[in-house]
Design an enzyme around this catalytic site. Sequence first.
Site, PDB file in Angstrom:
ATOM      1  N   ASP A 267      -0.040   3.614  -3.209  1.00 33.68           N
ATOM      2  CA  ASP A 267      -0.674   2.573  -2.420  1.00 33.68           C
ATOM      3  C   ASP A 267      -2.184   2.765  -2.556  1.00 33.68           C
ATOM      4  OD1 ASP A 267       0.321   1.073   0.746  1.00 33.68           O
ATOM      5  OD2 ASP A 267      -1.211   0.513  -0.700  1.00 33.68           O
TER       6      ASP A 267
HETATM    7  C1  GLC Z   1      -2.429  -2.154   0.979  1.00 31.30           C
HETATM    8  C2  GLC Z   1      -0.986  -2.147   1.448  1.00 31.30           C
HETATM    9  C3  GLC Z   1      -0.004  -2.427   0.353  1.00 31.30           C
HETATM   10  C4  GLC Z   1      -0.625  -3.405  -0.633  1.00 31.30           C
HETATM   11  C5  GLC Z   1      -1.756  -2.673  -1.337  1.00 31.30           C
HETATM   12  C6  GLC Z   1      -2.487  -3.559  -2.353  1.00 31.30           C
HETATM   13  O1  GLC Z   1      -3.093  -1.067   1.564  1.00 31.30           O
HETATM   14  O2  GLC Z   1      -0.536  -0.982   2.127  1.00 31.30           O
HETATM   15  O3  GLC Z   1       1.181  -2.938   0.967  1.00 31.30           O
HETATM   16  O4  GLC Z   1       0.332  -3.835  -1.576  1.00 31.30           O
HETATM   17  O5  GLC Z   1      -2.695  -2.130  -0.416  1.00 31.30           O
HETATM   18  O6  GLC Z   1      -3.125  -4.598  -1.702  1.00 31.30           O
END
Ligand code: GLC
Length: 736
Positions: A267
Amino acid sequence: MDRPVPYESEINALLARMTLEEKLGQLQQLAWTGDTGPGEGQARLIESAAREGRLGSVLNLHGARRTNDLQRIAVEESRLGIPLVFGLDVIHGFWTTFPISLAQAASFDPDIARLDAEVSAREARSNGVHWAFSPMMDVTREPRWGRVSESSGEDPYLTAAFAAAKVRGYEGEGGGPIASDRMAACAKHFVAYGAVEGGREYNTVDVSESRLRALHLPPFRAAVDAGVATVMAAFNTLSGIPAHANAHALTDILKRDWDFDGVVVSDWAGVAELIPHGFAADPADAARLALNAGIDMEMVSTCIADRGEELLANGHISAERLDDAVARILRLKFRLGLFEHPYTDERAEISAPSAETRRSAREAAARSMVLLKNDSRSVSRDRLLPLSPDITSIAVVGPFADSTDLHGAWAGPGADAFPAVTVTEGIRLAVPGAKIGYAKGVESEGGGEATPGIAEAVAAAEASDVTVIVVGEPAGLSGEGGSRSDIGLPGEQGELIEAIARTGRPFVVVLTCGRPLALGPWLASAPAVLVAWHPGLEAGHAIADVLFGAVNPGGKLPASFPRTTGQVPIHYNHENTGRPCGPDHQDPRYGARYLDLDHGPEFPFGHGLSYTTFAFGEPTLTTFTLSAGELLDGATVEVSVTVRNTGDRDGDEVVQLYVHDPVASLVQPVRRLRGFQRVSLAAGQSTTVRFTLGAEDIGFWTNAPEGEFVIEQGDIHVYVANSSQAEVPMRTLTIK
Ligand code: GLC
């Protein structure tokens, strides 16, 4: 892995030609904009990284022309021409915003999720986006947590059904090549992010192995079985070990036991955050721990790309693990057809919702709504809803009555480009002959200052036959970083409802929200309450469709509504405890309850009313005894029940199958959902609904560290109901 490895020869041929820098480059994903995480975008780094073959993927960029421009640099200017894969959070729509995922779950109709994903994939892929960071499938019992809006609620079985349906909608069936009007899906967040303590965002998670296996893993298993191309790691720790460095979850379970051959992506900066977690000493340590645990691609932070060479040289990462990660990423790009067709056809770019996709979003929103209350009125005995289409005057009041803030959290580019249909607009078109009064009444948040608007709203109500009060949450109080310590109606919205109630005029409350709310004392005086969630692009039309009966509401709660915030966590699949509370356990003090609150949720999981009524027959089983061995060999029991529409209006009912193991070597929940079917019945019509119970439904996971699934002898109680708390006849299946 005894099955053939897809694209093995092509991948190995490419691997053999790649330098170490190019391999590490494939593991790097950079963000064009910083819209979805802390810090800023990395656009300034992307072109040179792409040109030098040091980049595998880009997120937060869409548009056929813009993605093609970057792709051309990677494909035509880098040494090996390996294409980039473009990712974006396409959670419940791209141009056409569908209702939030929690709303979709409330429909108990996974086809809605599949349709959302199909429409989203066509729209997003034509705009150069190959990869949706969706579906989110975190099971959660925490309505304080903002991301409950992205979830499918508190039940693993319901969540698993929606997860698999959405994966198939994005990718197509079967887990093979992903066509040019489909996109790679991403099962997130692996794992147990929904169990953050206190519902506080990013907080600690500490769950037993049996709870991990019973509650949090099943949706991910369903997604892997449906062929999901990628998995995203979760921000939280998992019993002391961060999910981004949790080899037990990422490698032992996901890659080894489940044979997952796709990509595990971190993430946002999740690898670097191993340092503040207190698990890694520095970026090199973070890179080592994450890669060795099973992370394949690093989003935004650059620990692996920066420190991979030294880690390899000093033996802290292996060439095999590095090549495995690169192979998975190349396999994703082969599955997407990017080596043959790296560019998006700019002439085919979809730039707006169509009439057809608007219809789909409108139907999905209406099917997701849950009628909580619809009391018969003492005077005329009939119920307030549905409103008569011949109504002559109606007041529409509240901070969301004329608001477009109805897309919800994680709405795609469509949220800015295409405003949601407002409730006033939807009602105006539904009853063109009626006089419509409008008053905002109060702000959606804040308050404390005198709210002169309430008087205006009261006046509108007194001048109308019926008042529709539209209250709830702005999208900003929902989604990532949207945890609330008090999940009541924000601001003075409760006071607005009470003021309208004091007029004695009939009113209905419509909730536009991203979570179960603690509704408050006004509930007792509200004749009718409809949960519309955040309904998306066609919000106003869908709400009017339900209010005026064009659609008979058939949704059910995918998450319990607590009486107060203090009652959280409260969920249907709880343990009984040694001093349960319920109709036959009412010790005034010594019971599993609060002194200052009635027992049980305000509205339970599976609850939802209709404009008609239904009657259930007695459930029958094809057998009442079965051995554990037969079950483990695949034997099943069919449970059937007749359901009849006993009212005067066509409608949908969600028939729910629950089981309970009353005596087991590990205490079991008082109910487990193991089947559901939404059936449409004309007035007076009946049907027989059939379910199948098998090993998965009867057995349970123990706390054995490597996971152990057991079926024990004894009774299993079987219920078929229209809610998790409905009093229905029980059937007993005996396991010999
Ligand atoms: C965010 C979220 C994740 C998302 C990623 C990209 O922090 O936790 O669900 O897909 O970053 O935007």
